[in-house]
Design a protein around this motif. Structure first.
Motif, PDB file in Angstrom:
ATOM      1  N   LEU A 174     -25.006  12.988 -10.918  1.00 10.55           N
ATOM      2  CA  LEU A 174     -24.049  12.731 -11.988  1.00 10.55           C
ATOM      3  C   LEU A 174     -23.712  14.054 -12.667  1.00 10.55           C
ATOM      4  O   LEU A 174     -24.503  14.995 -12.646  1.00 10.55           O
ATOM      5  CB  LEU A 174     -24.630  11.754 -13.016  1.00 10.55           C
ATOM      6  N   GLU A 175     -22.534  14.118 -13.275  1.00 10.75           N
ATOM      7  CA  GLU A 175     -22.132  15.306 -14.022  1.00 10.75           C
ATOM      8  C   GLU A 175     -22.521  15.125 -15.487  1.00 10.75           C
ATOM      9  O   GLU A 175     -22.183  14.109 -16.105  1.00 10.75           O
ATOM     10  CB  GLU A 175     -20.619  15.517 -13.910  1.00 10.75           C
TER      11      GLU A 175
ATOM     12  N   ARG B 191     -22.936  18.595 -31.448  1.00  9.12           N
ATOM     13  CA  ARG B 191     -23.502  17.716 -32.472  1.00  9.12           C
ATOM     14  C   ARG B 191     -24.247  16.525 -31.873  1.00  9.12           C
ATOM     15  O   ARG B 191     -24.035  15.382 -32.250  1.00  9.12           O
ATOM     16  CB  ARG B 191     -22.390  17.241 -33.410  1.00  9.12           C
ATOM     17  N   GLY B 192     -25.113  16.805 -30.903  1.00  2.50           N
ATOM     18  CA  GLY B 192     -25.993  15.769 -30.378  1.00  2.50           C
ATOM     19  C   GLY B 192     -25.306  14.727 -29.538  1.00  2.50           C
ATOM     20  O   GLY B 192     -25.727  13.563 -29.516  1.00  2.50           O
ATOM     21  N   LEU B 193     -24.283  15.116 -28.784  1.00  3.11           N
ATOM     22  CA  LEU B 193     -23.563  14.177 -27.917  1.00  3.11           C
ATOM     23  C   LEU B 193     -23.385  14.816 -26.547  1.00  3.11           C
ATOM     24  O   LEU B 193     -22.941  15.959 -26.436  1.00  3.11           O
ATOM     25  CB  LEU B 193     -22.190  13.844 -28.492  1.00  3.11           C
ATOM     26  N   ILE B 194     -23.735  14.080 -25.491  1.00  2.00           N
ATOM     27  CA  ILE B 194     -23.435  14.512 -24.131  1.00  2.00           C
ATOM     28  C   ILE B 194     -22.602  13.435 -23.454  1.00  2.00           C
ATOM     29  O   ILE B 194     -22.571  12.278 -23.880  1.00  2.00           O
ATOM     30  CB  ILE B 194     -24.699  14.817 -23.307  1.00  2.00           C
ATOM     31  N   GLU B 195     -21.903  13.843 -22.385  1.00  3.12           N
ATOM     32  CA  GLU B 195     -20.994  12.951 -21.685  1.00  3.12           C
ATOM     33  C   GLU B 195     -21.327  12.988 -20.206  1.00  3.12           C
ATOM     34  O   GLU B 195     -21.409  14.062 -19.617  1.00  3.12           O
ATOM     35  CB  GLU B 195     -19.546  13.381 -21.930  1.00  3.12           C
ATOM     36  N   LEU B 196     -21.502  11.831 -19.594  1.00  3.13           N
ATOM     37  CA  LEU B 196     -21.856  11.726 -18.184  1.00  3.13           C
ATOM     38  C   LEU B 196     -20.694  11.131 -17.398  1.00  3.13           C
ATOM     39  O   LEU B 196     -20.096  10.141 -17.815  1.00  3.13           O
ATOM     40  CB  LEU B 196     -23.097  10.858 -17.994  1.00  3.13           C
ATOM     41  N   SER B 197     -20.403  11.765 -16.265  1.00  7.53           N
ATOM     42  CA  SER B 197     -19.336  11.315 -15.378  1.00  7.53           C
ATOM     43  C   SER B 197     -19.889  11.136 -13.973  1.00  7.53           C
ATOM     44  O   SER B 197     -21.009  11.555 -13.667  1.00  7.53           O
ATOM     45  CB  SER B 197     -18.189  12.329 -15.348  1.00  7.53           C
ATOM     46  N   ALA B 198     -19.088  10.534 -13.110  1.00  7.07           N
ATOM     47  CA  ALA B 198     -19.496  10.324 -11.722  1.00  7.07           C
ATOM     48  C   ALA B 198     -19.694  11.664 -11.015  1.00  7.07           C
ATOM     49  O   ALA B 198     -19.160  12.697 -11.433  1.00  7.07           O
ATOM     50  CB  ALA B 198     -18.444   9.493 -10.994  1.00  7.07           C
TER      51      ALA B 198
ATOM     52  N   ASP C 210     -13.110  26.246 -24.153  1.00 11.38           N
ATOM     53  CA  ASP C 210     -14.085  26.755 -25.119  1.00 11.38           C
ATOM     54  C   ASP C 210     -15.466  26.134 -25.036  1.00 11.38           C
ATOM     55  O   ASP C 210     -16.390  26.631 -25.660  1.00 11.38           O
ATOM     56  CB  ASP C 210     -13.555  26.559 -26.551  1.00 11.38           C
ATOM     57  N   MET C 211     -15.641  25.037 -24.273  1.00 16.06           N
ATOM     58  CA  MET C 211     -16.933  24.351 -24.267  1.00 16.06           C
ATOM     59  C   MET C 211     -17.420  24.133 -22.838  1.00 16.06           C
ATOM     60  O   MET C 211     -16.668  24.312 -21.879  1.00 16.06           O
ATOM     61  CB  MET C 211     -16.827  23.017 -25.012  1.00 16.06           C
ATOM     62  N   PRO C 212     -18.711  23.758 -22.662  1.00 17.70           N
ATOM     63  CA  PRO C 212     -19.254  23.624 -21.315  1.00 17.70           C
ATOM     64  C   PRO C 212     -18.460  22.701 -20.388  1.00 17.70           C
ATOM     65  O   PRO C 212     -18.490  22.888 -19.171  1.00 17.70           O
ATOM     66  CB  PRO C 212     -20.668  23.077 -21.575  1.00 17.70           C
ATOM     67  N   ASN C 213     -17.763  21.702 -20.935  1.00 16.25           N
ATOM     68  CA  ASN C 213     -16.963  20.851 -20.043  1.00 16.25           C
ATOM     69  C   ASN C 213     -15.746  21.579 -19.485  1.00 16.25           C
ATOM     70  O   ASN C 213     -15.020  21.029 -18.651  1.00 16.25           O
ATOM     71  CB  ASN C 213     -16.548  19.559 -20.746  1.00 16.25           C
ATOM     72  N   ASP C 214     -15.515  22.827 -19.913  1.00 17.33           N
ATOM     73  CA  ASP C 214     -14.422  23.643 -19.374  1.00 17.33           C
ATOM     74  C   ASP C 214     -14.882  24.630 -18.303  1.00 17.33           C
ATOM     75  O   ASP C 214     -14.039  25.268 -17.653  1.00 17.33           O
ATOM     76  CB  ASP C 214     -13.749  24.442 -20.503  1.00 17.33           C
ATOM     77  N   VAL C 215     -16.167  24.792 -18.106  1.00 21.18           N
ATOM     78  CA  VAL C 215     -16.678  25.854 -17.241  1.00 21.18           C
ATOM     79  C   VAL C 215     -16.132  25.740 -15.822  1.00 21.18           C
ATOM     80  O   VAL C 215     -15.631  26.719 -15.244  1.00 21.18           O
ATOM     81  CB  VAL C 215     -18.221  25.855 -17.236  1.00 21.18           C
TER      82      VAL C 215
END
Length: 283
Positions: A192-193, A200-207, A235-240
């Motif tokens: 999973l990604e 602020r204490g939130l992560i997001e999981l994708s397929a 600007d954030m890790p989901n952009d890497v």
């Protein structure tokens, strides 16, 4: 690089200023990009329903990549073109595994279906279990309450019982970096990604394999634009992954350290029209 054939931009912390506005300078250069016939694509962690206010402010009617790459959205047609999601079994297994390590997590699910965004018969677009608090609340100009806010609380089984584009996991005592590290240690091998767009204490999981890069690649295939002719901003890790994939990846000065380390170039912060400063070279 030569003048790009496509511009891709993250929204929060990148296109928008710290007051969540599109500044006149940025709006002006976006207008020149569009007038030149160059597609300007929004690439965001936001769900499709949170994109129209930004698109209106920026004068955009083309494509948006939403939910960290899980959804491709035609803004002008108000239609979801593709979705890559997580199954209820995956949602249940991930939540159960993480709760063994972190009993205090709270979860929510984003849901999207292919077709018109107003289509009937689709489960509530956003569902949270009791105790989940979205760090963003409602974005500006979005409807208050209901499935667009933090108030669509349902039993956990309902949150996990439908396919979802993203599983959101919140912990009130950990930073997003800390929570992502913990989730990675538990979910290693789950394919999973794991990413985040706020600390602020939130992560997001994708397929598995779903990132902003894969969503943007789909748009570029539709438009016949090679990755080498794309300039991308974030600007954030989901952009890497997107910045690595693009021919020229630009990090905002306000970016997370992982993004700064990845980018080909670092521009001024979003408070100083960093995106516009780069695009003004060509447009």
């Amino acid at each position: 690089m030569d003048r790009p054939k496509l511009v891709a931009s993250d929204v929060d912390g990148t296109l928008l200023d710290p007051l969540e506005k599109v500044t006149p300078r940025t709006a002006g250069v976006v207008a020149r990009v569009v007038a030149s016939g160059t597609p300007f694509v929004l690439v965001t962690g936001r769900p499709p329903r949170w994109v129209p206010p930004v698109a209106r402010a920026a004068g955009l009617t083309g494509y948006a990549v939403c939910a960290n790459g899980a959804t491709v959205y035609d803004i002008g047609a108000e239609e979801i073109l593709s979705v890559r999601g997580l199954s209820p079994m995956q949602l249940h297994d991930v939540t159960h595994a993480l709760r063994k390590l972190l009993p205090d997590i709270r979860v929510a699910a984003e849901r999207t279906a292919v077709g018109p965004v107003s289509a009937a018969g689709v489960p509530a677009a956003f569902a949270t279990e009791p105790g989940f608090r979205n760090p963003w609340g409602n974005p500006r100009d979005a409807p208050e309450g209901g499935m667009d806010g933090e108030n669509n609380e349902v039993p956990t089984a309902e949150v996990l019982g439908h396919p979802a584009t993203k599983l959101l996991i919140r912990h009130h005592e950990l930073s997003s970096d800390e929570l992502a590290d913990a989730a990675g240690s538990v979910l290693n091998g789950a394919r999973l990604e794991i990413t985040f767009s706020t600390n602020r204490g939130l992560i997001e999981l994708s397929a598995a394999g779903v990132t902003k890069a894969t969503g943007l690649s789909e748009v570029c295939e539709r438009l016949d634009v090679p990755a080498s002719r794309v300039v991308a901003f974030g600007d954030m890790p989901n952009d890497v992954e997107m910045l690595r994939w693009a021919g020229h990846g630009v990090a905002m000065a306000n970016a997370h350290h992982d993004v700064l380390a990845t980018a080909d170039e670092i521009t001024a912060p979003n408070s100083e029209d960093g995106l516009a400063q780069v695009l003004e070279r060509w447009f």
